[in-house]
Design a protein around this motif. Structure first.
Motif, PDB file in Angstrom:
ATOM      1  N   GLY A   1     -14.685   7.417  -2.803  1.00 32.62           N
ATOM      2  CA  GLY A   1     -13.383   8.078  -2.971  1.00 32.62           C
ATOM      3  C   GLY A   1     -12.760   8.614  -4.135  1.00 32.62           C
ATOM      4  N   GLY A   2     -13.608   8.364  -4.987  1.00 38.42           N
ATOM      5  CA  GLY A   2     -13.000   8.849  -6.455  1.00 38.42           C
ATOM      6  C   GLY A   2     -12.607  10.453  -6.425  1.00 38.42           C
ATOM      7  N   LEU A   3     -12.158  10.723  -7.141  1.00 39.11           N
ATOM      8  CA  LEU A   3     -11.677  12.175  -7.275  1.00 39.11           C
ATOM      9  C   LEU A   3     -12.906  13.047  -7.722  1.00 39.11           C
ATOM     10  CD1 LEU A   3      -7.811  12.565  -7.857  1.00 39.11           C
ATOM     11  CD2 LEU A   3      -8.863  12.073  -5.525  1.00 39.11           C
ATOM     12  N   SER A   4     -13.150  14.142  -7.215  1.00 39.82           N
ATOM     13  CA  SER A   4     -13.884  14.935  -7.911  1.00 39.82           C
ATOM     14  C   SER A   4     -13.460  15.933  -9.145  1.00 39.82           C
ATOM     15  CB  SER A   4     -14.390  16.088  -6.700  1.00 39.82           C
ATOM     16  OG  SER A   4     -13.394  16.973  -6.331  1.00 39.82           O
ATOM     17  N   LEU A   5     -14.293  16.222 -10.155  1.00 39.60           N
ATOM     18  CA  LEU A   5     -13.360  17.163 -10.939  1.00 39.60           C
ATOM     19  C   LEU A   5     -12.697  18.217 -10.530  1.00 39.60           C
ATOM     20  CD1 LEU A   5     -16.525  17.124 -13.497  1.00 39.60           C
ATOM     21  CD2 LEU A   5     -14.493  15.803 -13.875  1.00 39.60           C
TER      22      LEU A   5
ATOM     23  N   PRO B   1       0.914  -1.240  -0.037  1.00 39.76           N
ATOM     24  CA  PRO B   1       0.164  -0.089  -0.091  1.00 39.76           C
ATOM     25  C   PRO B   1       0.879   1.178  -0.061  1.00 39.76           C
ATOM     26  CG  PRO B   1      -1.014  -1.643   1.365  1.00 39.76           C
ATOM     27  CD  PRO B   1       0.438  -2.167   1.201  1.00 39.76           C
ATOM     28  N   GLY B   2       0.638   2.044  -0.845  1.00 33.91           N
ATOM     29  CA  GLY B   2       1.019   3.290  -0.855  1.00 33.91           C
ATOM     30  C   GLY B   2       2.502   3.446  -1.750  1.00 33.91           C
TER      31      GLY B   2
ATOM     32  N   GLN C   1      -1.453  10.997  -1.683  1.00 35.51           N
ATOM     33  CA  GLN C   1      -2.675  10.937  -1.380  1.00 35.51           C
ATOM     34  C   GLN C   1      -3.172   9.556  -0.989  1.00 35.51           C
ATOM     35  OE1 GLN C   1      -5.147  13.178  -4.295  1.00 35.51           O
ATOM     36  NE2 GLN C   1      -3.674  14.973  -4.109  1.00 35.51           N
ATOM     37  N   GLY C   2      -2.215   8.745  -1.026  1.00 35.35           N
ATOM     38  CA  GLY C   2      -2.692   7.263  -0.745  1.00 35.35           C
ATOM     39  C   GLY C   2      -2.949   6.468  -1.765  1.00 35.35           C
ATOM     40  N   PHE C   3      -2.787   6.587  -2.740  1.00 37.99           N
ATOM     41  CA  PHE C   3      -2.833   5.606  -3.897  1.00 37.99           C
ATOM     42  C   PHE C   3      -1.624   4.932  -4.048  1.00 37.99           C
ATOM     43  CE2 PHE C   3      -5.544   9.031  -5.383  1.00 37.99           C
ATOM     44  CZ  PHE C   3      -6.718   8.527  -6.032  1.00 37.99           C
TER      45      PHE C   3
ATOM     46  N   LEU D   1      -5.583   0.962  -6.817  1.00 40.08           N
ATOM     47  CA  LEU D   1      -4.402   0.789  -7.146  1.00 40.08           C
ATOM     48  C   LEU D   1      -4.406   1.109  -8.826  1.00 40.08           C
ATOM     49  CD1 LEU D   1      -1.955  -1.197  -7.550  1.00 40.08           C
ATOM     50  CD2 LEU D   1      -3.213  -2.933  -7.899  1.00 40.08           C
ATOM     51  N   LEU D   2      -3.442   1.934  -9.330  1.00 41.36           N
ATOM     52  CA  LEU D   2      -3.421   2.185 -10.761  1.00 41.36           C
ATOM     53  C   LEU D   2      -2.398   1.580 -11.258  1.00 41.36           C
ATOM     54  CD1 LEU D   2      -3.638   6.223  -9.989  1.00 41.36           C
ATOM     55  CD2 LEU D   2      -5.595   4.560 -10.089  1.00 41.36           C
ATOM     56  N   LEU D   3      -2.625   1.018 -12.514  1.00 44.96           N
ATOM     57  CA  LEU D   3      -1.801   0.192 -13.342  1.00 44.96           C
ATOM     58  C   LEU D   3      -1.252   1.501 -14.595  1.00 44.96           C
ATOM     59  CD1 LEU D   3      -3.282  -3.204 -13.556  1.00 44.96           C
ATOM     60  CD2 LEU D   3      -1.931  -2.240 -11.860  1.00 44.96           C
ATOM     61  N   LEU D   4      -0.200   1.803 -14.751  1.00 43.38           N
ATOM     62  CA  LEU D   4       0.044   3.073 -15.438  1.00 43.38           C
ATOM     63  C   LEU D   4       1.163   2.424 -16.643  1.00 43.38           C
ATOM     64  CD1 LEU D   4       0.402   6.181 -13.499  1.00 43.38           C
ATOM     65  CD2 LEU D   4      -1.777   5.089 -14.429  1.00 43.38           C
ATOM     66  N   ASP D   5       0.648   2.471 -17.845  1.00 43.35           N
ATOM     67  CA  ASP D   5       1.350   1.633 -18.836  1.00 43.35           C
ATOM     68  C   ASP D   5       2.017   2.790 -19.825  1.00 43.35           C
ATOM     69  OD1 ASP D   5       2.607  -0.011 -20.559  1.00 43.35           O
ATOM     70  OD2 ASP D   5       1.092  -0.634 -21.544  1.00 43.35           O
ATOM     71  N   GLU D   6       3.295   2.938 -19.611  1.00 42.62           N
ATOM     72  CA  GLU D   6       4.285   3.930 -20.493  1.00 42.62           C
ATOM     73  C   GLU D   6       3.544   5.340 -20.434  1.00 42.62           C
ATOM     74  OE1 GLU D   6       7.167   3.218 -21.409  1.00 42.62           O
ATOM     75  OE2 GLU D   6       7.202   1.035 -22.230  1.00 42.62           O
TER      76      GLU D   6
END
Length: 238
Positions: free
Chosen positions: A113-117, A33-34, A187-189, A159-164
């Motif tokens: 808990g999704g981010l607001s605009l 986590p984190g 922010q805890g992601f 959990l964010l999976l970021l590809d390139e």
């Protein structure tokens, strides 16, 4: 709340195939986590396939993928997404017929808990300027990448999976993407990153796993990088 000493994501002996082609050969690693954890390796090493296998969007996979202790290996991709994992692909997947706001609002919230605009625009002020006037594919490459990341932040995934994420982007945009990743970590992601640009990865990552021929062949902490530069150059061909 998950104990920070317990892996948020635990991948064990992951095998994956595209048709008859066996791509991943027993991939094993943890993400806590984190953390920001980066998968390094040459083109074709299996990094992107690892992300897609976690999301369940390869032809066939075996082994174990545990998220928050729950086994995902036999679950479909829509169930995996709703568990709280979000995937931002290298090709970004922006909808050409939708403007910036419509692209942002399209994905459903899968977790609280999704981010607001408003919070998204704090991270990506360029998007606010383009909000209602620009179709997604008429944005610059950097703006499209920002939109692709922003879109998954609304879902509530942790959990964010970021590809390139820096592929083909100008240095000033790469710096902005790096700043955003560091802010998201604060922010805890938790982020699992595939990245060819090692110098960029070094500004955001806590740990690295090196892949070759569909296997993990080494791992190291960010603090160990400088002492292992020669070895990394051999691994990555840089």
């Amino acid at each position: 709340m998950l104990d920070p000493r317990t892996a948020l994501l635990a991948v064990d002996n992951l095998q994956a195939w595209y048709g008859e082609s066996h791509i991943l050969h027993g991939v094993t690693f943890d993400v806590f986590p984190g953390e920001v954890v980066t998968l390094l390796g040459r083109n074709g090493a299996g990094k992107t396939t690892t992300l897609k296998s976690i999301m369940g969007i390869v032809g066939r996979r075996t082994g174990s993928v545990r998220f928050e202790g729950d086994e995902l290996i036999n679950k479909p991709s829509n169930v995996i997404a709703r568990a709280g994992i979000a995937f931002c692909p290298e090709e970004r997947g922006i909808f050409a017929s939708l403007n910036v706001e419509e692209n942002l609002l399209l994905p459903p919230q899968v977790k609280p808990g999704g981010l607001s605009l408003e919070r998204i625009f704090d991270l990506f002020p360029n998007l606010k300027e383009r909000l209602g006037s620009s179709q997604g594919t008429k944005l610059s490459g950097g703006e499209q990448q920002m939109l692709a990341i922003a879109r998954i932040l609304r879902t509530g995934a942790r959990l964010l999976l970021l590809d390139e994420p820096t592929e083909g982007l100008a240095p000033v945009i790469i710096q902005q993407i790096g700043k955003t990743i560091r802010l998201l970590k604060e922010q805890g992601f938790t982020i699992l990153l595939v990245e060819q640009n090692f110098r960029f990865a070094q500004t955001v990552a806590d740990r690295y796993y090196v892949m070759e021929h569909g296997k993990i062949i080494d791992k190291l902490l960010n603090s160990e990088v400088e002492a292992n530069l020669e070895k990394l150059h051999d691994y990555l061909g840089v």
